[in-house]
Design an enzyme around this catalytic site. Structure first.
Site, PDB file in Angstrom:
ATOM      1  N   ASP A 288      18.072  43.384  28.812  1.00  0.00           N
ATOM      2  CA  ASP A 288      19.489  43.306  28.486  1.00  0.00           C
ATOM      3  C   ASP A 288      20.258  44.127  29.519  1.00  0.00           C
ATOM      4  O   ASP A 288      19.952  44.058  30.705  1.00  0.00           O
ATOM      5  CB  ASP A 288      19.734  43.738  27.037  1.00  0.00           C
ATOM      6  CG  ASP A 288      21.032  43.176  26.467  1.00  0.00           C
ATOM      7  OD1 ASP A 288      21.209  41.938  26.570  1.00  0.00           O
ATOM      8  OD2 ASP A 288      21.843  43.930  25.930  1.00  0.00           O
TER       9      ASP A 288
ATOM     10  N   ASP B  85      13.900  40.161  30.035  1.00  0.00           N
ATOM     11  CA  ASP B  85      14.738  41.172  30.685  1.00  0.00           C
ATOM     12  C   ASP B  85      14.959  42.340  29.731  1.00  0.00           C
ATOM     13  O   ASP B  85      14.531  42.316  28.582  1.00  0.00           O
ATOM     14  CB  ASP B  85      16.083  40.566  31.082  1.00  0.00           C
ATOM     15  CG  ASP B  85      16.818  39.993  29.873  1.00  0.00           C
ATOM     16  OD1 ASP B  85      17.511  40.765  29.179  1.00  0.00           O
ATOM     17  OD2 ASP B  85      16.673  38.786  29.606  1.00  0.00           O
TER      18      ASP B  85
END
Length: 295
Positions: A212, A210
């Site tokens: 973040d 991802d």
């Protein structure tokens, strides 16, 4: 020369290692308590492997409850010479995208609720972690990842957070824009520090899941998003690991970077002042130095 034994610590999504010959789950007792799980031992292309799921099968340990000292001690006790850490992480860089791998070479440690050393009162030691990962082992991981068709970045700074919550937006911006970090995770520390104290070569493979919470087009992190990416990353991680034996070889010279001699001049407590109880607990980690005959 000695025979290498590769220890793999599998992070979120990587709870087993397929393809080992003569595979067997073993229980290992340590003076630091029980490791996260049993350890799977076997061989791959003639090279001995030991696989330990960091969070335990079924993911029973949080980042803060992982028994880091027991894990490293257990691997050293089995004869492991080289440790490959595989873990999930978030990215602070556009070009380091979900699905990519990053070979970590630096850390900023923001953890605070974990035991970070095997040493302490009664036997004090200071090792250097100026360069906390082994360049030789890291290069082997980079080459194996590329050969497996994985997009891999050969360096990066890892922000180790305590967790288990993900970052706030303000924290994410601080780590990315002010501190210059590349990836963020919850388990890289104190594992790398303990591996150095145990005189083990250590490489960290961070699998990006991802962005973040800083990325304007991706929103906040959620577990559903992470799990979707983890599945593909775990398969990539296994493919990378299968390529390591050919790059590390059947014989192991002393580490050219001194990882396997990190304690040579690190222990400061005089022999007559050392706590025998602590020294006994250090038998696997520091026995090479503590049990050596004085000059």
């Amino acid at each position: 020369m000695t025979k290498p034994m590769i220890g793999v610590i599998g992070g979120s999504g990587l709870y087993e290692m397929n393809g080992l010959q003569d595979a067997e789950w073993q229980s290992v007792e340590t003076p630091w308590g029980a490791p996260s799980d049993q350890i799977l031992t076997g061989t791959l292309d003639g090279i001995a492997f030991a696989f330990l799921p960091r969070h335990g099968r079924g993911h029973v340990h949080s980042p803060s409850s992982v028994p880091y000292r027991a894990n490293i001690d257990a691997l050293k006790r089995l004869g492991v010479t080289d440790v490959i850490s595989v873990s999930a992480c978030g990215s602070f860089r556009h070009e380091m995208a979900p699905g990519d791998f990053v070979i970590v070479d630096q850390y900023i440690d923001r953890t605070f609720a974990r035991e970070k050393s095997f040493f302490g009162p009664g036997c004090v030691a200071h090792v250097s972690i100026a360069h906390p990962t082994c360049p030789r082992l890291s290069q082997a991981c980079t080459e194996a990842a590329r050969a497996a068709g994985i997009t891999v970045h050969d360096s990066g700074t890892y922000l180790a957070m305590e967790g288990p919550q993900f970052s706030s937006l303000a924290e994410s911006r601080l780590y990315r824009e002010v501190w210059g970090c590349d990836v963020i995770g919850m388990t890289g520390m104190p594992e790398a520090k303990l591996a150095r104290e145990a005189e083990l070569c250590y490489a960290s493979v961070a699998m990006i899941t991802d962005y973040d919470s800083w990325h304007p087009d991706h929103g906040e992190v959620d577990v559903t998003q992470i799990i979707a990416t983890l599945t593909g990353n775990a398969d990539k991680g296994r493919n990378m690991l299968r390529g390591l034996p050919a790059r590390l070889g059947a014989d192991r010279d002393p580490c050219p970077h001194g990882c396997d001699r990190a304690l040579e001049f690190a222990i400061l407590t005089a022999p007559e002042a050392r706590d025998p109880t602590l020294v006994a607990r250090l038998d696997a980690v520091a026995g090479r130095v503590l049990n050596s005959a004085p000059d």
